[in-house]
Design an enzyme around this catalytic site. Structure first.
Site, PDB file in Angstrom:
ATOM      1  N   SER A 151       0.662  -1.204  -0.039  1.00  0.00           N
ATOM      2  CA  SER A 151       0.019  -0.001  -0.109  1.00  0.00           C
ATOM      3  C   SER A 151       0.798   1.304   0.114  1.00  0.00           C
ATOM      4  O   SER A 151       2.060   1.209   0.671  1.00  0.00           O
ATOM      5  CB  SER A 151      -0.891  -0.134   1.262  1.00  0.00           C
ATOM      6  OG  SER A 151      -1.414   1.349   1.275  1.00  0.00           O
ATOM      7  N   TYR A 201      -2.023   0.380  10.134  1.00  0.00           N
ATOM      8  CA  TYR A 201      -2.058  -0.354   8.737  1.00  0.00           C
ATOM      9  C   TYR A 201      -0.948  -0.188   7.917  1.00  0.00           C
ATOM     10  O   TYR A 201      -0.550  -1.068   7.453  1.00  0.00           O
ATOM     11  CB  TYR A 201      -3.566   0.295   7.978  1.00  0.00           C
ATOM     12  CG  TYR A 201      -3.726  -0.210   6.579  1.00  0.00           C
ATOM     13  CD1 TYR A 201      -3.866  -1.342   6.347  1.00  0.00           C
ATOM     14  CD2 TYR A 201      -3.503   0.761   5.410  1.00  0.00           C
ATOM     15  CE1 TYR A 201      -3.963  -1.798   4.776  1.00  0.00           C
ATOM     16  CE2 TYR A 201      -3.490   0.281   4.143  1.00  0.00           C
ATOM     17  CZ  TYR A 201      -3.907  -0.970   3.877  1.00  0.00           C
ATOM     18  OH  TYR A 201      -3.773  -1.461   2.626  1.00  0.00           O
ATOM     19  N   LYS A 207       1.918  -3.075   6.693  1.00  0.00           N
ATOM     20  CA  LYS A 207       2.040  -3.584   5.181  1.00  0.00           C
ATOM     21  C   LYS A 207       3.830  -3.069   5.261  1.00  0.00           C
ATOM     22  O   LYS A 207       4.380  -4.025   4.256  1.00  0.00           O
ATOM     23  CB  LYS A 207       1.496  -2.365   4.262  1.00  0.00           C
ATOM     24  CG  LYS A 207      -0.187  -2.757   4.048  1.00  0.00           C
ATOM     25  CD  LYS A 207      -0.425  -3.924   3.401  1.00  0.00           C
ATOM     26  CE  LYS A 207      -1.946  -4.259   3.273  1.00  0.00           C
ATOM     27  NZ  LYS A 207      -2.005  -5.612   2.555  1.00  0.00           N
ATOM     28  N   ASN A 267      -5.040   4.693  -4.707  1.00  0.00           N
ATOM     29  CA  ASN A 267      -6.324   4.579  -4.642  1.00  0.00           C
ATOM     30  C   ASN A 267      -7.281   3.420  -5.484  1.00  0.00           C
ATOM     31  O   ASN A 267      -7.272   4.075  -6.716  1.00  0.00           O
ATOM     32  CB  ASN A 267      -6.997   5.808  -4.240  1.00  0.00           C
ATOM     33  CG  ASN A 267      -6.806   6.649  -3.187  1.00  0.00           C
ATOM     34  OD1 ASN A 267      -5.526   6.775  -2.858  1.00  0.00           O
ATOM     35  ND2 ASN A 267      -7.766   6.761  -2.354  1.00  0.00           N
ATOM     36  N   PHE A 281     -14.380  15.594   3.512  1.00  0.00           N
ATOM     37  CA  PHE A 281     -13.482  15.599   5.124  1.00  0.00           C
ATOM     38  C   PHE A 281     -12.460  16.645   4.731  1.00  0.00           C
ATOM     39  O   PHE A 281     -11.333  16.301   4.432  1.00  0.00           O
ATOM     40  CB  PHE A 281     -12.817  14.337   5.145  1.00  0.00           C
ATOM     41  CG  PHE A 281     -13.719  13.110   5.634  1.00  0.00           C
ATOM     42  CD1 PHE A 281     -14.975  13.342   6.390  1.00  0.00           C
ATOM     43  CD2 PHE A 281     -13.767  12.013   5.099  1.00  0.00           C
ATOM     44  CE1 PHE A 281     -15.637  12.341   6.622  1.00  0.00           C
ATOM     45  CE2 PHE A 281     -14.817  10.782   5.335  1.00  0.00           C
ATOM     46  CZ  PHE A 281     -15.585  11.051   6.260  1.00  0.00           C
TER      47      PHE A 281
HETATM   48  N1  UFG Z   1     -13.086  11.218   1.647  1.00  0.00           N
HETATM   49  C1  UFG Z   1     -14.432  12.046   1.864  1.00  0.00           C
HETATM   50  N2  UFG Z   1     -15.515  11.430   2.015  1.00  0.00           N
HETATM   51  C2  UFG Z   1     -15.855  10.308   2.113  1.00  0.00           C
HETATM   52  C3  UFG Z   1     -14.788   9.199   1.944  1.00  0.00           C
HETATM   53  C4  UFG Z   1     -13.471   9.618   1.586  1.00  0.00           C
HETATM   54  O1  UFG Z   1     -14.025  13.246   1.488  1.00  0.00           O
HETATM   55  O2  UFG Z   1     -17.106  10.008   2.521  1.00  0.00           O
HETATM   56  C5  UFG Z   1     -11.838  11.692   1.072  1.00  0.00           C
HETATM   57  C6  UFG Z   1     -10.883  11.247   2.066  1.00  0.00           C
HETATM   58  O3  UFG Z   1     -10.744  12.270   3.227  1.00  0.00           O
HETATM   59  C7  UFG Z   1      -9.748  11.367   1.277  1.00  0.00           C
HETATM   60  C8  UFG Z   1     -10.364  10.790  -0.264  1.00  0.00           C
HETATM   61  O4  UFG Z   1     -11.596  11.113  -0.055  1.00  0.00           O
HETATM   62  O5  UFG Z   1      -9.319  12.432   1.131  1.00  0.00           O
HETATM   63  C9  UFG Z   1     -10.098   9.305  -0.242  1.00  0.00           C
HETATM   64  O6  UFG Z   1     -10.303   8.420   0.695  1.00  0.00           O
HETATM   65  P1  UFG Z   1     -10.626   6.844   0.688  1.00  0.00           P
HETATM   66  O7  UFG Z   1     -11.155   6.644   1.770  1.00  0.00           O
HETATM   67  O8  UFG Z   1     -11.464   6.695  -0.432  1.00  0.00           O
HETATM   68  O9  UFG Z   1      -9.096   6.323   0.518  1.00  0.00           O
HETATM   69  P2  UFG Z   1      -7.917   6.600   1.441  1.00  0.00           P
HETATM   70  O10 UFG Z   1      -7.060   7.681   0.548  1.00  0.00           O
HETATM   71  O11 UFG Z   1      -8.239   6.993   2.545  1.00  0.00           O
HETATM   72  O12 UFG Z   1      -7.382   5.224   1.352  1.00  0.00           O
HETATM   73  C10 UFG Z   1      -7.042   4.414   0.552  1.00  0.00           C
HETATM   74  C11 UFG Z   1      -7.226   3.045   0.779  1.00  0.00           C
HETATM   75  C12 UFG Z   1      -6.311   2.631   1.631  1.00  0.00           C
HETATM   76  C13 UFG Z   1      -4.661   2.804   1.384  1.00  0.00           C
HETATM   77  C14 UFG Z   1      -4.953   4.254   0.763  1.00  0.00           C
HETATM   78  C15 UFG Z   1      -3.535   4.558   0.134  1.00  0.00           C
HETATM   79  O13 UFG Z   1      -8.432   2.444   1.338  1.00  0.00           O
HETATM   80  O14 UFG Z   1      -6.056   1.247   2.085  1.00  0.00           O
HETATM   81  O15 UFG Z   1      -5.825   4.383  -0.243  1.00  0.00           O
HETATM   82  O16 UFG Z   1      -3.310   5.790  -0.719  1.00  0.00           O
HETATM   83  F1  UFG Z   1      -3.783   2.937   2.231  1.00  0.00           F
END
Ligand code: UFG
Length: 317
Positions: free
Chosen positions: A115, A139, A143, A168, A206
């Site tokens: 990841s 997490y 990894k 992502n 967020f």
């Molecule tokens: N976000 C929102 N609203 C939501 C969901 C997400 O604003 O309802 C934002 C988050 O704050 C972030 C972006 O959208 O800025 C992407 O969020 P995700 O939850 O879709 O994905 P993440 O970037 O948090 O995480 C993903 C994987 C992880 C991995 C990471 C590595 O889920 O396992 O990418 O880049 F570690």
């Protein structure tokens, strides 16, 4: 060649199973179905419903296999902060068991789902594979620990391995059995949440005060079909005694607001949103440098954000 797909009933693992079958591989699956779905197992596939924490389950699942694609694991950043021991046990101890059982069975080819969370807050963007690794959550730490364990395994026991560091992952695959897509509960990922947004329950953004052009976080989204294509190329490129690490993204960043705009275009109306505080552990910008995978694996991701949104939308209908 028979491949063991751990986590083969989950979102990414089930897409791998389907693609590998299409390409003529034989498949065995090991999955405890804690977050996956047994109904995604295709006919003709050998399925062990079992745990990485049980060596007997692993040994049974490895029967007749020549290689392993290891997707199984806990994968939510937020949950890992609440339950670090669970993440260490399933991800790190589970992979230790897998490596030992592979050794016992004489299986020496491994492609592992790592990841971007291994890097933590980047000092430079886009992120190269040789960037410092300072995970900011348990997490990512698990990894990274696994990547280090696999490097040691390649050096000491000569296995051929690749760790693929996902950014992502999004989109879905339409298989003969229907859509293979994200079915998480609760869903935390941006694109499915945006597409499920309603005026009564609008998707939360967020943070709108990040140091980015529109104030929202920037991420690098890669289509799950392109991601699996890279796994198969990595499997073919494995070399005994080597552990290669590759970033998998698209190489482009999209802000949360840009993703919402793409989704609004896809659905034909403005998706309702609400501003919410920053989410703990989110870095402002995560973009992959994917030149190593392009060069060494001859891999090019071809499916853009519009298709990721369109396929996710189609899978939800
Ligand atoms: N976000 C929102 N609203 C939501 C969901 C997400 O604003 O309802 C934002 C988050 O704050 C972030 C972006 O959208 O800025 C992407 O969020 P995700 O939850 O879709 O994905 P993440 O970037 O948090 O995480 C993903 C994987 C992880 C991995 C990471 C590595 O889920 O396992 O990418 O880049 F570690």
């Amino acid at each position: 060649m028979r491949v063991l797909v751990t986590g083969g009933t989950g979102y990414i693992g089930s897409t791998a199973v389907d693609t590998l079958l299409t390409q003529g591989f034989e498949i065995s699956i090991l999955d405890d179905c804690s977050t996956g779905h047994a109904d995604s197992v295709p006919a003709g596939v050998s399925f062990t419903q079992g745990s990485l924490l049980n060596p007997v389950d692993i040994a049974n699942a490895l029967t007749g296999c020549e290689a392993v694609m290891h997707f199984a694991g806990k994968s939510l950043v937020g949950e890992s902060v609440q339950k670090p021991d669970l993440y260490h046990s399933v991800n790190v101890d589970g992979t230790r068991n897998l490596l030992d059982q592979m050794h016992n069975a004489g299986i020496a080819q491994l492609v592992f789902s790592s990841s971007a969370a291994t890097y933590g807050e980047p000092l430079e963007t886009p992120i190269k594979e040789n960037a410092p690794t300072k995970p900011t959550n348990p997490y990512g730490a698990t990894k990274l620990a696994i990547d280090q364990m696999i490097s040691a395994e390649a050096a000491s026991r000569g296995i051929a391995a690749a760790s693929l560091r996902y950014f992502n992952v999004a989109g879905a695959l339409k298989s003969a059995r229907g859509w293979l897509a994200e079915r998480h509960n609760p869903e935390t990922h941006l694109i499915p949440n945006v597409l499920r947004s309603t005026p009564e329950n609008p998707v939360k953004i967020f943070g709108t005060d990040w140091p980015t052009p529109d104030g929202t976080c920037i991420r690098d989204y890669v289509h799950v079909i392109d991601l699996i294509d890279a796994h198969i190329k990595a499997l073919h490129a494995l070399k005994p005694g080597n552990h290669d690490i590759y970033n998998l993204g698209s190489g482009d960043g999209y802000s949360v607001k840009e993703v919402i705009a793409a989704a609004s275009t896809a659905v034909g109306f403005e998706i309702p949103t609400t501003a919410a505080p920053r989410r703990d552990g989110d870095p402002a910008v995560l973009i992959a440098d994917i030149n190593k995978a392009k060069r060494a694996l001859d891999w090019i991701p071809t499916r853009g954000i519009e298709l990721m949104v369109a396929d996710t939308l189609a899978s939800l209908k």
